[in-house]
Design a protein around this motif. Sequence first.
Motif, PDB file in Angstrom:
ATOM      1  N   CYS A 162       0.831  -1.209   0.000  1.00 47.94           N
ATOM      2  CA  CYS A 162       0.000   0.000   0.000  1.00 47.94           C
ATOM      3  C   CYS A 162       0.858   1.248   0.000  1.00 47.94           C
ATOM      4  CB  CYS A 162      -0.923   0.007   1.219  1.00 47.94           C
ATOM      5  SG  CYS A 162      -2.145  -1.334   1.201  1.00 47.94           S
ATOM      6  N   ASP A 163       0.334   2.306  -0.602  1.00 50.27           N
ATOM      7  CA  ASP A 163       1.055   3.571  -0.616  1.00 50.27           C
ATOM      8  C   ASP A 163       0.896   4.278   0.724  1.00 50.27           C
ATOM      9  OD1 ASP A 163      -1.482   4.695  -0.582  1.00 50.27           O
ATOM     10  OD2 ASP A 163      -1.434   5.343  -2.671  1.00 50.27           O
ATOM     11  N   GLU A 164       1.423   5.494   0.799  1.00 49.33           N
ATOM     12  CA  GLU A 164       1.412   6.228   2.063  1.00 49.33           C
ATOM     13  C   GLU A 164      -0.001   6.574   2.527  1.00 49.33           C
ATOM     14  OE1 GLU A 164       5.354   6.253   0.332  1.00 49.33           O
ATOM     15  OE2 GLU A 164       3.358   6.662  -0.504  1.00 49.33           O
ATOM     16  N   GLY A 165      -0.969   6.537   1.623  1.00 52.20           N
ATOM     17  CA  GLY A 165      -2.356   6.794   1.990  1.00 52.20           C
ATOM     18  C   GLY A 165      -3.127   5.542   2.337  1.00 52.20           C
ATOM     19  N   GLY A 166      -2.453   4.393   2.334  1.00 51.89           N
ATOM     20  CA  GLY A 166      -3.100   3.145   2.689  1.00 51.89           C
ATOM     21  C   GLY A 166      -3.816   2.457   1.546  1.00 51.89           C
ATOM     22  N   GLU A 167      -3.667   2.945   0.316  1.00 54.37           N
ATOM     23  CA  GLU A 167      -4.326   2.345  -0.848  1.00 54.37           C
ATOM     24  C   GLU A 167      -3.345   1.440  -1.577  1.00 54.37           C
ATOM     25  OE1 GLU A 167      -6.880   3.704  -4.832  1.00 54.37           O
ATOM     26  OE2 GLU A 167      -6.071   5.215  -3.444  1.00 54.37           O
ATOM     27  N   ALA A 168      -3.820   0.276  -1.997  1.00 51.90           N
ATOM     28  CA  ALA A 168      -2.952  -0.685  -2.681  1.00 51.90           C
ATOM     29  C   ALA A 168      -2.422  -0.086  -3.980  1.00 51.90           C
ATOM     30  CB  ALA A 168      -3.710  -1.975  -2.964  1.00 51.90           C
ATOM     31  N   VAL A 169      -1.137  -0.265  -4.214  1.00 49.58           N
ATOM     32  CA  VAL A 169      -0.520   0.170  -5.466  1.00 49.58           C
ATOM     33  C   VAL A 169      -0.867  -0.853  -6.540  1.00 49.58           C
ATOM     34  CG1 VAL A 169       1.659   0.598  -6.644  1.00 49.58           C
ATOM     35  CG2 VAL A 169       1.342   1.369  -4.287  1.00 49.58           C
ATOM     36  N   SER A 170      -1.375  -0.381  -7.678  1.00 51.15           N
ATOM     37  CA  SER A 170      -1.791  -1.300  -8.737  1.00 51.15           C
ATOM     38  C   SER A 170      -1.471  -0.720 -10.102  1.00 51.15           C
ATOM     39  CB  SER A 170      -3.297  -1.571  -8.648  1.00 51.15           C
ATOM     40  OG  SER A 170      -4.035  -0.402  -8.981  1.00 51.15           O
ATOM     41  N   SER A 171      -1.357  -1.604 -11.081  1.00 52.99           N
ATOM     42  CA  SER A 171      -1.113  -1.169 -12.457  1.00 52.99           C
ATOM     43  C   SER A 171      -2.269  -0.328 -12.977  1.00 52.99           C
ATOM     44  CB  SER A 171      -0.890  -2.385 -13.361  1.00 52.99           C
ATOM     45  OG  SER A 171       0.238  -3.126 -12.948  1.00 52.99           O
ATOM     46  N   SER A 172      -3.503  -0.668 -12.593  1.00 49.71           N
ATOM     47  CA  SER A 172      -4.660   0.092 -13.094  1.00 49.71           C
ATOM     48  C   SER A 172      -4.627   1.527 -12.590  1.00 49.71           C
ATOM     49  CB  SER A 172      -5.959  -0.598 -12.696  1.00 49.71           C
ATOM     50  OG  SER A 172      -6.057  -0.730 -11.292  1.00 49.71           O
ATOM     51  N   ARG A 173      -4.234   1.754 -11.343  1.00 53.08           N
ATOM     52  CA  ARG A 173      -4.102   3.120 -10.823  1.00 53.08           C
ATOM     53  C   ARG A 173      -3.066   3.904 -11.621  1.00 53.08           C
ATOM     54  NH1 ARG A 173      -2.697   3.608  -4.688  1.00 53.08           N
ATOM     55  NH2 ARG A 173      -2.945   5.823  -5.216  1.00 53.08           N
ATOM     56  N   ILE A 174      -1.968   3.251 -11.922  1.00 53.07           N
ATOM     57  CA  ILE A 174      -0.891   3.933 -12.638  1.00 53.07           C
ATOM     58  C   ILE A 174      -1.302   4.234 -14.073  1.00 53.07           C
ATOM     59  CG2 ILE A 174       1.478   3.667 -13.479  1.00 53.07           C
ATOM     60  CD1 ILE A 174       1.921   1.925 -10.892  1.00 53.07           C
ATOM     61  N   ARG A 175      -1.983   3.299 -14.719  1.00 50.79           N
ATOM     62  CA  ARG A 175      -2.467   3.571 -16.082  1.00 50.79           C
ATOM     63  C   ARG A 175      -3.372   4.799 -16.101  1.00 50.79           C
ATOM     64  NH1 ARG A 175      -3.585  -2.068 -16.111  1.00 50.79           N
ATOM     65  NH2 ARG A 175      -1.889  -3.201 -17.100  1.00 50.79           N
ATOM     66  N   ALA A 176      -4.262   4.888 -15.121  1.00 49.69           N
ATOM     67  CA  ALA A 176      -5.186   6.025 -15.078  1.00 49.69           C
ATOM     68  C   ALA A 176      -4.430   7.337 -14.920  1.00 49.69           C
ATOM     69  CB  ALA A 176      -6.184   5.844 -13.942  1.00 49.69           C
ATOM     70  N   LEU A 177      -3.403   7.352 -14.093  1.00 51.73           N
ATOM     71  CA  LEU A 177      -2.607   8.568 -13.905  1.00 51.73           C
ATOM     72  C   LEU A 177      -1.864   8.938 -15.185  1.00 51.73           C
ATOM     73  CD1 LEU A 177      -1.194   7.845 -10.334  1.00 51.73           C
ATOM     74  CD2 LEU A 177      -2.757   9.698 -10.947  1.00 51.73           C
ATOM     75  N   LEU A 178      -1.271   7.963 -15.847  1.00 50.11           N
ATOM     76  CA  LEU A 178      -0.539   8.245 -17.082  1.00 50.11           C
ATOM     77  C   LEU A 178      -1.482   8.709 -18.188  1.00 50.11           C
ATOM     78  CD1 LEU A 178       1.981   5.256 -17.061  1.00 50.11           C
ATOM     79  CD2 LEU A 178       2.482   7.661 -16.555  1.00 50.11           C
ATOM     80  N   GLU A 179      -2.663   8.129 -18.250  1.00 48.41           N
ATOM     81  CA  GLU A 179      -3.628   8.559 -19.258  1.00 48.41           C
ATOM     82  C   GLU A 179      -4.108   9.980 -19.007  1.00 48.41           C
ATOM     83  OE1 GLU A 179      -6.428   5.361 -18.973  1.00 48.41           O
ATOM     84  OE2 GLU A 179      -5.520   4.274 -20.661  1.00 48.41           O
ATOM     85  N   ALA A 180      -3.985  10.449 -17.755  1.00 47.66           N
ATOM     86  CA  ALA A 180      -4.313  11.829 -17.415  1.00 47.66           C
ATOM     87  C   ALA A 180      -3.098  12.749 -17.536  1.00 47.66           C
ATOM     88  CB  ALA A 180      -4.873  11.904 -15.995  1.00 47.66           C
ATOM     89  N   GLY A 181      -1.929  12.196 -17.858  1.00 45.24           N
ATOM     90  CA  GLY A 181      -0.710  12.993 -17.976  1.00 45.24           C
ATOM     91  C   GLY A 181      -0.012  13.247 -16.660  1.00 45.24           C
ATOM     92  N   ASP A 182      -0.500  12.646 -15.573  1.00 46.59           N
ATOM     93  CA  ASP A 182       0.064  12.919 -14.253  1.00 46.59           C
ATOM     94  C   ASP A 182       1.268  12.014 -14.005  1.00 46.59           C
ATOM     95  OD1 ASP A 182       0.617  13.594 -11.649  1.00 46.59           O
ATOM     96  OD2 ASP A 182      -1.465  13.527 -10.974  1.00 46.59           O
TER      97      ASP A 182
END
Length: 328
Positions: A162-182
């Motif tokens: 989990c990240d510092e906010g307690g949420e599991a790190v996942s490929s789907s989260r990262i894809r969403a961020l990259l698709e937003a340019g973040d």
Amino acid sequence: MTTGGFERLTGSGRLPQRLRGGVVAIGNFDGVHRGHQAVLERALVEARARGVPALVLTFEPHPRAVFRPDIRLPRITPAPVKARLVRLLGFDALVEQPFTRDFAGQSADDFIDGVLLGQLGVSHVVTGFDFHFGKNRQGDPAFLVAAGKDRGFGVTQVEAFCDEGGEAVSSSRIRALLEAGDVSQAAGLLGYRFTVEGEVVHGKKLGRTLGFPTANMIMPEDAVLRHGIYAVRLRRPNGDLHDGVASFGRRPTVESEGEPLLETYVFDFAGDLYHEICDVSFFGFLRGEEKFDGLDALLAQMQRDKEEARALLSDVRPLSELDQRLAF
């Protein structure tokens, strides 16, 4: 540990003898993110403790692309980039198991006997907590542990990271961020700056006529990244690293069709990069794609982009040892 250098292998036969008897981390590992790294680092620890090779077993293409070819699945780390990250982490080999419907249809026992023991000769296996395998996902963590006891290999399962906010790190989260340019938040989950690899190809050389010559790479049609302008670093095959500013997209001011193109203006560089396989690491999103009213307006914005990218890159620090090796 072995001393023969890193190998990227196709999992269609027995490993070289020097790599057999190792600790094998198993997973798709798309992104090789911080959650994946928890699994991979545990495998490295186990291998070092035993003095045996450390290997990664992954699957190509991604299983979702085989079972659901109608659903777009942008890859965060295509196979060559994944292999590079695995090498930088310190593994001896990456084994890419060809994934087909026939392979997926084998039983869990057949996977263990044929792949883990027959092809790889494993002494220990490390997986994530939710690893399933075999026809209809019949092989679960408990099945693997029991099989290891029966067949003489150890099993370690790593809990969700989990990240510092307690949420599991996942490929789907990262894809969403990259698709937003973040790319900044994505880097926080990856543990390194998002990086692409490609051959520098000839373009229309418009940038050169404007005083902004670019290293051009054709990206896949389904590339995960949002179109826009980014502060980047480009690494050449010889290891030389250069700051730059990159445009990813279809160049709406001068062209609106064609394959997505990554155009990197490399600061303070006047050499020839054609046909080199280079890496580009993304440090910050500057703005989205825009269509300008003529080349003069485009040129003025390109100058502002250059200055903003220089300022952003002047104060960056590595996020991890992997980031240090990749982009610093």
